[in-house]
Design an enzyme around this catalytic site. Structure first.
Site, PDB file in Angstrom:
ATOM      1  N   ASP A 113     -65.761  36.830  41.569  1.00 33.02           N
ATOM      2  CA  ASP A 113     -67.090  37.332  41.922  1.00 33.02           C
ATOM      3  C   ASP A 113     -67.072  38.110  43.236  1.00 33.02           C
ATOM      4  O   ASP A 113     -67.994  38.023  44.042  1.00 33.02           O
ATOM      5  CB  ASP A 113     -68.094  36.170  42.011  1.00 33.02           C
ATOM      6  CG  ASP A 113     -69.557  36.658  41.951  1.00 33.02           C
ATOM      7  OD1 ASP A 113     -69.795  37.727  41.371  1.00 33.02           O
ATOM      8  OD2 ASP A 113     -70.425  35.966  42.498  1.00 33.02           O
TER       9      ASP A 113
ATOM     10  N   ASP B 261     -78.213  29.994  40.150  1.00 31.70           N
ATOM     11  CA  ASP B 261     -77.316  31.143  40.185  1.00 31.70           C
ATOM     12  C   ASP B 261     -76.951  31.518  41.614  1.00 31.70           C
ATOM     13  O   ASP B 261     -76.079  32.358  41.827  1.00 31.70           O
ATOM     14  CB  ASP B 261     -77.969  32.355  39.510  1.00 31.70           C
ATOM     15  CG  ASP B 261     -78.237  32.117  38.033  1.00 31.70           C
ATOM     16  OD1 ASP B 261     -77.357  31.588  37.343  1.00 31.70           O
ATOM     17  OD2 ASP B 261     -79.343  32.465  37.572  1.00 31.70           O
TER      18      ASP B 261
ATOM     19  N   ASP C  67     -67.312  36.791  33.824  1.00 36.35           N
ATOM     20  CA  ASP C  67     -67.577  38.003  34.621  1.00 36.35           C
ATOM     21  C   ASP C  67     -66.322  38.754  35.047  1.00 36.35           C
ATOM     22  O   ASP C  67     -66.432  39.872  35.566  1.00 36.35           O
ATOM     23  CB  ASP C  67     -68.397  37.696  35.881  1.00 36.35           C
ATOM     24  CG  ASP C  67     -69.763  37.118  35.592  1.00 36.35           C
ATOM     25  OD1 ASP C  67     -70.208  37.183  34.429  1.00 36.35           O
ATOM     26  OD2 ASP C  67     -70.385  36.585  36.523  1.00 36.35           O
TER      27      ASP C  67
END
Length: 321
Positions: free
Chosen positions: A110, A295, A149
């Site tokens: 991330d 989140d 992701d």
């Protein structure tokens, strides 16, 4: 485990057809080797309900969220990773249930979004970690969602970093193929509003999708099941046209009951979706992100950290407000 021999025999005789439809690294089908999906007894909603039996929200959270099979996420917080994955799949195996595991520890994790940044300290450290992850599962049936992701989150990476990331994913798939022959591994393909189907097909292929079982969509996001199915089919169309194969895909439906409002970080007004099941337009509809887990420090989760369980958010998500 009780169904394993029957499943292996059936898979053996079905192998030529399976390979013709979609190349796969494994003949065994872990969904036929078990009697349903595993409910994580240590999930954050399970723990919260147990610790707050007098809270007025507890009955609804227990009934609608805590007892739904969902994925368990593993990362640097998991301790000795082979021990952790081994204990988790072992507990599921003792109940003849199929566990869902998320591997979430890739180097530079991330790095573009930032809310869940972290991961292994280097590519070599990740290679060691993921090899131990796979070794802990060993021959027991499991489903692994590999590094959410990671293939969509390229916006801030150099080409060297992209190549490095693809190599880590390919290496991970190799480890599961070697050490965990009854595990289906899904490479994550983001969501319908992130990367074009053609671009995602290229990224998946370059990261070793051909040797994995399939790909996953919508992890920790809110897009409807129909939107994800359309996107998954478009990715498969691009895979077929360019590379000559297609793959099954799964959709995270844990929080997509009201669809997306365009926000990804703790938006208000979202709702839980279809519980974990086989079929539903994809190979499986799975709860991968836990409803009620933040989140990050944003939206209705302002002041929280990524992964923190927020009972009020969970409660409102049951009813869609």
């Amino acid at each position: 485990m009780r169904r394993r021999l029957r499943a292996l025999v059936a898979a053996f005789f079905a192998l030529p057809l399976a390979l013709a439809v979609a190349p796969s690294a494994h003949a065994a089908d872990p969904t036929t080797m078990t009697s349903g999906f595993y409910v994580d007894p240590g999930s954050s909603p399970k723990r919260w309900v147990a610790a707050n039996p007098g809270d007025g929200r507890a009955p609804a959270i227990n009934a609608s969220i805590a007892n739904t099979p969902m994925a368990h996420w593993f990362g640097s917080w998991s301790g000795t990773i082979g021990t952790a994955t081994g204990a988790y799949v072992g507990a599921a195996d003792n109940q003849d249930k199929l566990p869902l595991l998320v591997a979430y520890n890739i180097y530079n994790r991330d790095s573009c979004g930032g809310q869940s940044s972290g991961g292994a300290s280097s590519p070599s450290a990740y290679a060691t970690w993921i090899a131990q992850f796979a070794g802990g599962i060993a021959g027991r049936p499991a489903i692994v969602l590999l590094e959410p992701d990671s293939l969509a989150d390229y916006g801030c990476l150099t080409q060297t970093q992209i190549n490095e990331r693809q190599g880590m994913i390919t290496g991970a798939v190799t480890q599961f193929n070697r050490q965990a022959p009854n595990t289906w591994v899904y490479l994550d393909a983001g969501n319908p509003n992130w990367v074009s189907p053609a671009t995602m097909a290229q990224r998946l292929n370059d990261a070793g999708l051909r040797q994995a079982h399939g790909f996953s969509l919508n992890i920790s996001n809110y897009y409807t099941t129909a939107e994800n199915i359309a996107y998954g089919n478009a990715v498969n169309s691009a895979l077929s046209t360019r590379y000559g194969y297609t793959k099954p895909f799964v959709v995270d439906t844990s929080r997509n009951g009201n669809g997306s409002n365009g926000q990804w970080c703790n938006p208000s007004g979202r709702r839980i979706g279809t519980p974990t099941q086989k079929g539903g337009g994809a190979e499986m509809l799975l709860w991968i992100k836990t409803p009620g887990e933040s989140d990050g420090n944003c939206g209705v989760g302002a002041g929280s950290s990524a992964g923190q369980f927020l009972p009020e958010v969970a409660y409102k998500m049951i009813y869609g407000y």
